[in-house]
Design a protein around this motif. Structure first.
Motif, PDB file in Angstrom:
ATOM      1  N   ASP A   1      23.966  58.888  46.755  1.00 48.76           N
ATOM      2  CA  ASP A   1      24.229  58.168  45.317  1.00 48.76           C
ATOM      3  C   ASP A   1      23.924  59.144  44.194  1.00 48.76           C
ATOM      4  OD1 ASP A   1      23.987  55.563  46.493  1.00 48.76           O
ATOM      5  OD2 ASP A   1      22.491  54.779  45.715  1.00 48.76           O
TER       6      ASP A   1
ATOM      7  N   SER B   1      29.896  56.524  43.168  1.00 47.84           N
ATOM      8  CA  SER B   1      29.232  55.757  44.985  1.00 47.84           C
ATOM      9  C   SER B   1      29.505  54.315  45.223  1.00 47.84           C
ATOM     10  CB  SER B   1      27.674  56.012  44.613  1.00 47.84           C
ATOM     11  OG  SER B   1      27.454  57.227  44.559  1.00 47.84           O
ATOM     12  N   THR B   2      29.443  53.066  43.749  1.00 47.85           N
ATOM     13  CA  THR B   2      28.939  52.496  43.949  1.00 47.85           C
ATOM     14  C   THR B   2      29.261  51.649  42.637  1.00 47.85           C
ATOM     15  OG1 THR B   2      28.253  49.765  45.445  1.00 47.85           O
ATOM     16  CG2 THR B   2      26.596  51.532  43.922  1.00 47.85           C
TER      17      THR B   2
END
Length: 349
Positions: A336, A314-315
């Motif tokens: 997420d 997600s990041t």
């Protein structure tokens, strides 16, 4: 060595701490590149314990990792300096009865990263046995390498299910582990995987994979959906990957006669289980605790292109923002799946 330290429940710090840094003859020293933020790491942060494992003194977090070998022990033959690797975080006693039986994941004396009292790897370097360190193929990124650990849980679950080609499976829970289980089930031969959750955002990510059919159980009955998808017969395998104690009745309703339930999620407390209904269907029940002897197979599937884990990241956060990464993970944002931390892109020795 500077590391992300869980001082106590609810308190994180980036600070220096003494960690092992000299490899023994059978070890390698690894410059850590990428570490995933796991639900267990977050649970230790927010609750200070998981079952009988209690944080009683400062502990370095992180156990989903990849990096580069920068030093090898005298006896190591399978790895060289410069190799890009991922690491299996559990270190069993290889002379134990569990290890000799091939079930080292349930060795009572296993040491597991970021499980009290053992430190994790959110630090620039770690030392690890070469026997549990795996070379990454050239087409496998560090991010994917750090996802092998959660995917290995999916692999273990699929193996325990004894999937046959053409099976229909259900996965309850579309978080990181749920999606990993679904992908492993497809790779293991399932024709279709039905995945359930109450988060449309998570279900949308899962539905991006061919062969996965989402169902939001906040709006639709799971057993009815499965029945409609299987001509009233039920699923061959139902995987429980949510840890929600309220789903056990739905599991029994959704599985076909003679089918299998595979328990992956860890409920917070004891759960009610309708033994009579399970016996009436002669359901087989399997349980999953971590994994054993699947890391190399997981890597082969990723390298072959048959399993694509990249959409699940997600990041990413830089190491200096590790605390912010954990704060975000603790929020539990619906979209997420996996948050990762880049420890040091340029570490070479």
């Amino acid at each position: 060595m500077r590391a992300l330290v869980l001082e106590r429940k609810g308190e994180l710090a980036l600070r220096d701490i003494d960690l092992p840094n000299e490899p023994g003859p059978d070890d390698v020293r690894i410059a850590v590149h990428t570490v995933g933020v796991c639900g267990s790491d977050v649970h230790y942060y927010t609750h200070g314990r998981i079952g009988d494992y209690v944080v009683r003194e400062p502990m370095v977090l992180g156990h989903e990792g990849s990096g580069t070998v920068v030093e090898v022990g005298a006896n190591v033959k399978n790895l060289e300096v410069g190799d890009r690797v991922c690491m299996e975080p559990g270190i069993p006693d290889l002379s134990s009865r569990a290890s000799k039986l091939g079930i080292y994941n349930v060795d009572p004396s296993v040491r597991f990263w970021a499980t009290p009292p053992d430190h994790g790897i959110l630090a620039p370097y770690t030392v690890h046995p070469a026997a549990f360190t795996y070379r990454l193929a050239d087409n496998v990124s560090f991010a994917e390498g750090a996802l092998v650990e959660p995917f290995a849980i999916g692999m273990q679950a699929a193996a325990r299910a004894r999937i046959k080609p053409g099976d229909v499976a259900v996965v309850i829970g579309s978080g990181t582990i749920g999606i990993m289980v679904a992908l492993a089930a497809l790779a293991g031969g399932c024709a279709k995987v039905i995945i359930s959750d109450i988060s449309d955002a998570k279900l949308a990510i899962a539905a991006g994979y061919p062969g996965i059919a989402p169902v939001n159980v906040a709006n639709e009955d799971l057993a009815a959906f499965v029945s409609a998808q299987t001509d009233g017969w039920g699923a061959d395998v139902v995987f429980e990957a949510s840890g929600n104690p309220r789903v056990y009745d739905d599991m029994i309703k959704a599985v076909r006669p003679g089918g299998a339930l595979v328990l992956v999620g860890l409920p917070p407390d004891r759960v009610p289980f309708n033994v009579n209904n399970a016996i009436a269907k002669e359901i087989r029940v399997e349980t999953v605790f971590r994994y054993a002897n699947v890391f190399d197979r997981a890597l082969e599937l990723i390298a072959s292109g048959k399993v694509d884990l990249k959409p699940l990241v997600s990041t990413t956060y830089p190491f200096e923002e590790s605390i912010a990464a954990f704060e975000r993970a603790a929020e539990g944002r619906p979209a997420d799946i996996k948050i990762q931390i880049i420890v040091d892109e340029g570490a070479t020795g």
